[in-house]
Design a protein around this motif. Structure first.
Motif, PDB file in Angstrom:
ATOM      1  N   TRP A  26       5.852  -5.966   8.384  1.00 45.98           N
ATOM      2  CA  TRP A  26       4.635  -6.678   8.020  1.00 45.98           C
ATOM      3  C   TRP A  26       3.405  -5.987   8.595  1.00 45.98           C
ATOM      4  O   TRP A  26       2.364  -5.907   7.939  1.00 45.98           O
ATOM      5  CB  TRP A  26       4.675  -8.132   8.502  1.00 45.98           C
ATOM      6  N   ILE A  27       3.527  -5.475   9.800  1.00 44.39           N
ATOM      7  CA  ILE A  27       2.413  -4.732  10.402  1.00 44.39           C
ATOM      8  C   ILE A  27       2.101  -3.494   9.569  1.00 44.39           C
ATOM      9  O   ILE A  27       0.935  -3.167   9.305  1.00 44.39           O
ATOM     10  CB  ILE A  27       2.750  -4.358  11.856  1.00 44.39           C
ATOM     11  N   PHE A  33      -2.312  -1.829   3.336  1.00 44.53           N
ATOM     12  CA  PHE A  33      -3.234  -2.542   2.429  1.00 44.53           C
ATOM     13  C   PHE A  33      -4.687  -2.367   2.882  1.00 44.53           C
ATOM     14  O   PHE A  33      -5.576  -2.107   2.051  1.00 44.53           O
ATOM     15  CB  PHE A  33      -2.848  -4.021   2.390  1.00 44.53           C
ATOM     16  N   ILE A  34      -4.942  -2.502   4.180  1.00 44.10           N
ATOM     17  CA  ILE A  34      -6.300  -2.323   4.690  1.00 44.10           C
ATOM     18  C   ILE A  34      -6.779  -0.903   4.454  1.00 44.10           C
ATOM     19  O   ILE A  34      -7.948  -0.667   4.070  1.00 44.10           O
ATOM     20  CB  ILE A  34      -6.358  -2.688   6.186  1.00 44.10           C
ATOM     21  N   LEU A  41     -12.344   1.109  -1.805  1.00 44.93           N
ATOM     22  CA  LEU A  41     -13.533   0.300  -2.056  1.00 44.93           C
ATOM     23  C   LEU A  41     -14.716   0.690  -1.167  1.00 44.93           C
ATOM     24  O   LEU A  41     -15.857   0.677  -1.615  1.00 44.93           O
ATOM     25  CB  LEU A  41     -13.185  -1.186  -1.852  1.00 44.93           C
ATOM     26  N   TRP A  42     -14.446   0.987   0.082  1.00 42.25           N
ATOM     27  CA  TRP A  42     -15.531   1.340   0.980  1.00 42.25           C
ATOM     28  C   TRP A  42     -16.036   2.757   0.721  1.00 42.25           C
ATOM     29  O   TRP A  42     -17.224   2.985   0.525  1.00 42.25           O
ATOM     30  CB  TRP A  42     -15.073   1.173   2.427  1.00 42.25           C
ATOM     31  N   GLU A  44     -15.014   4.561  -1.847  1.00 44.24           N
ATOM     32  CA  GLU A  44     -15.030   4.732  -3.293  1.00 44.24           C
ATOM     33  C   GLU A  44     -14.322   6.005  -3.748  1.00 44.24           C
ATOM     34  O   GLU A  44     -14.742   6.693  -4.667  1.00 44.24           O
ATOM     35  CB  GLU A  44     -16.484   4.722  -3.811  1.00 44.24           C
ATOM     36  N   PHE A  45     -13.231   6.334  -3.059  1.00 47.82           N
ATOM     37  CA  PHE A  45     -12.408   7.463  -3.498  1.00 47.82           C
ATOM     38  C   PHE A  45     -11.517   6.979  -4.643  1.00 47.82           C
ATOM     39  O   PHE A  45     -11.033   5.839  -4.632  1.00 47.82           O
ATOM     40  CB  PHE A  45     -11.539   7.985  -2.365  1.00 47.82           C
ATOM     41  N   PRO A  46     -11.276   7.817  -5.658  1.00 52.45           N
ATOM     42  CA  PRO A  46     -10.408   7.407  -6.777  1.00 52.45           C
ATOM     43  C   PRO A  46      -8.949   7.290  -6.310  1.00 52.45           C
ATOM     44  O   PRO A  46      -8.405   8.213  -5.700  1.00 52.45           O
ATOM     45  CB  PRO A  46     -10.593   8.528  -7.790  1.00 52.45           C
ATOM     46  N   LEU A  47      -8.345   6.168  -6.612  1.00 56.08           N
ATOM     47  CA  LEU A  47      -6.949   5.927  -6.225  1.00 56.08           C
ATOM     48  C   LEU A  47      -6.158   5.431  -7.420  1.00 56.08           C
ATOM     49  O   LEU A  47      -6.692   4.693  -8.250  1.00 56.08           O
ATOM     50  CB  LEU A  47      -6.870   4.871  -5.113  1.00 56.08           C
ATOM     51  N   PRO A  48      -4.873   5.790  -7.511  1.00 52.77           N
ATOM     52  CA  PRO A  48      -3.998   5.206  -8.546  1.00 52.77           C
ATOM     53  C   PRO A  48      -3.548   3.814  -8.105  1.00 52.77           C
ATOM     54  O   PRO A  48      -2.431   3.624  -7.613  1.00 52.77           O
ATOM     55  CB  PRO A  48      -2.830   6.201  -8.608  1.00 52.77           C
ATOM     56  N   TRP A  49      -4.429   2.841  -8.299  1.00 50.14           N
ATOM     57  CA  TRP A  49      -4.213   1.515  -7.746  1.00 50.14           C
ATOM     58  C   TRP A  49      -2.881   0.894  -8.178  1.00 50.14           C
ATOM     59  O   TRP A  49      -2.181   0.266  -7.365  1.00 50.14           O
ATOM     60  CB  TRP A  49      -5.366   0.597  -8.135  1.00 50.14           C
ATOM     61  N   GLY A  50      -2.524   1.011  -9.396  1.00 47.74           N
ATOM     62  CA  GLY A  50      -1.301   0.363  -9.873  1.00 47.74           C
ATOM     63  C   GLY A  50      -0.065   0.843  -9.139  1.00 47.74           C
ATOM     64  O   GLY A  50       0.749   0.042  -8.649  1.00 47.74           O
ATOM     65  N   SER A  51       0.097   2.143  -9.050  1.00 46.65           N
ATOM     66  CA  SER A  51       1.283   2.691  -8.383  1.00 46.65           C
ATOM     67  C   SER A  51       1.279   2.374  -6.895  1.00 46.65           C
ATOM     68  O   SER A  51       2.323   2.036  -6.308  1.00 46.65           O
ATOM     69  CB  SER A  51       1.339   4.208  -8.595  1.00 46.65           C
ATOM     70  N   LEU A  52       0.110   2.468  -6.262  1.00 46.33           N
ATOM     71  CA  LEU A  52       0.042   2.207  -4.823  1.00 46.33           C
ATOM     72  C   LEU A  52       0.347   0.745  -4.503  1.00 46.33           C
ATOM     73  O   LEU A  52       1.108   0.440  -3.577  1.00 46.33           O
ATOM     74  CB  LEU A  52      -1.342   2.582  -4.291  1.00 46.33           C
ATOM     75  N   LEU A  53      -0.236  -0.167  -5.278  1.00 48.39           N
ATOM     76  CA  LEU A  53       0.032  -1.580  -5.032  1.00 48.39           C
ATOM     77  C   LEU A  53       1.485  -1.943  -5.344  1.00 48.39           C
ATOM     78  O   LEU A  53       2.059  -2.826  -4.687  1.00 48.39           O
ATOM     79  CB  LEU A  53      -0.924  -2.440  -5.860  1.00 48.39           C
TER      80      LEU A  53
END
Length: 430
Positions: A26-27, A33-34, A41-42, A44-53
């Motif tokens: 959990w840690i 996630f952070i 978001l902070w 603003e680097f492009p990330l493959p959000w779907g795969s990462l999440l």
């Protein structure tokens, strides 16, 4: 065959609570996630959000399953634990693959599952995990997606990237081997100390039983004497009575038999625990008698005057271990020598066998050496127990091979530490 104790089984199969493993994960999930939120978001680097999440979500689903399927007190060992650590390793590899590979500063976290495995798993379970970590390293080094960056990502020279690969691989391998060796040594020592405490407790319990038997014999002597006297009086008065005569005679015989048993118990207890303090040569003779009958004689050599020493369970059990080991490997004779100098008291245990294996000689006194090459299945636990118990009395052991053949064990104490300056029980001072 003696069954292993619960403590020994725990040392042989190290484990971790499922709840602890879930909390650690959990840690990691929270940190991942952070990090994604800050980078995406902070900065603003492009990330493959779907795969990462999806990768982070898979770890969350597994953790929820652990909390649901296992009780709070359940523990995980062996292959099951290695599979969970392998999942954590692959999940971290997927995240790195999608975010720059070894160029990502968080690539260092690949070491975490391996270090956890090194402290909890046996070599046969840890080896495949180390190999998997090296495979993950190679994959993210060769085929990882570009590092998320504002603009074109930095390009590192091939030599530098190859150096990073080697550095991570060496770090994983070194930490895994180092932590596994330290953890295995700690488990072996803890297991041996448990055996030492068990041996010492058994020795003390036997001494206590002897004292208890002597006390019981002394306390019961009075009532049994009274019973015998009453039975004798009744036999004189009613011995010819057809209804009670036989019972009265049986009562007298059983009272005499009970007194005889009590006397034997008292004599045996006094023989087993004669003195709390005695001369060193008497202590050595007691140890020699305790290992009989043996296939070879055990001789005691001591020149008077001999110092007074404390007869303790630690000392008796340690010397008994050393002499028993010498008897097991001797050819024709075992000797126990007492050497007393103004500053030191020394006991030497010598045998005329093959001696200690040269490769094991520097390591004697360590726990769990493994089978030796001296045609013995000994693991060194007995010698470790003897070493630990002798050190409790303030002494030190030295192991060597005799020039004429055979083994020698020297036990040394500072005289002011080991000698007892009081008379033997029953001996008057003038």
């Amino acid at each position: 065959m003696e069954r292993p104790s619960i403590a020994a089984a725990a040392f042989d199969r190290p484990s971790v609570r499922v709840r602890t493993l879930a909390n650690i994960r959990w840690i990691a999930i929270f940190g991942q996630f952070i990090t994604l939120l800050v980078v995406g978001l902070w900065f603003e680097f492009p990330l493959p959000w779907g795969s990462l999440l999806a990768a982070v979500g898979a770890s969350m689903i597994l953790n929820i399953g652990l909390s649901t399927l296992y009780e709070r007190t359940d523990r995980m060992t062996g292959r099951e634990l290695s599979l969970h650590l392998a999942f954590d390793l692959i999940q971290a590899g997927v995240l790195l693959f999608l975010t720059g590979g070894l160029a990502n500063p968080f690539a260092l976290l690949l070491i975490v599952p391996v270090t956890i495995a090194a402290t909890l798993l046996r070599a046969r379970d840890m080896g495949p995990l180390v190999a998997l970590a090296c495979g993950v390293l190679m994959v993210v080094w060769l085929w990882a997606q570009p590092l998320p960056w504002a603009g074109p990502p930095p390009e590192f020279p091939l030599v530098y990237r190859f150096g990073m690969l080697i550095a991570y691989a060496l770090a994983i391998g070194f930490l895994a081997v180092y932590l596994w060796m330290v953890s295995a040594e700690a488990r072996d020592r803890a297991r041996a100390l448990v055996a030492t405490e068990a041996a010492l407790t058994r020795e003390a319990r036997m001494n206590a039983l002897g004292s208890l038997a002597a006390a019981a014999a002394h306390e019961l002597g009075g009532p049994l004497g009274s019973i015998s006297l009453i039975a004798h009086s009744l036999e004189e008065q009613l011995g010819d009575d057809p209804d009670f005569g036989d019972d009265i005679r049986l009562l007298g015989e059983e009272a005499k038999r009970s007194r005889r048993i009590m006397k034997e118990l008292s004599t045996r207890a006094e023989a087993e625990d004669p003195f709390a303090v005695l001369t060193l040569d008497l202590l050595l003779h007691e140890v020699a008698q305790s290992v009989k009958p043996t296939r070879v004689p055990v001789k005691v050599m001591a020149d008077p005057p001999q110092p007074l020493v404390q007869r303790s369970p630690e000392l008796l059990h340690a010397l008994n271990n050393l002499v028993s080991n010498a008897v097991r490997h001797a050819g024709t004779e075992v000797r126990m020598e007492s050497i007393v100098t103004p500053s030191e008291i020394r006991i030497a245990v010598l045998d005329d066998g093959f001696g200690f294996p040269p490769d094991l000689l520097p390591r004697l006194g360590e726990p769990m050496l493994g089978p030796s090459r001296s045609k013995s299945d000994s693991t060194g636990l007995g010698v470790f127990i003897a070493t630990t118990l002798i050190e409790r009395t303030g002494g030190r052991l030295a192991f060597s091979n005799r020039p004429e053949g055979g083994a020698r064990v020297d036990v040394r104490w500072p005289r002011e530490v080991f000698e007892v300056n009081e008379p033997v029980q029953g001996q008057e001072e003038y």
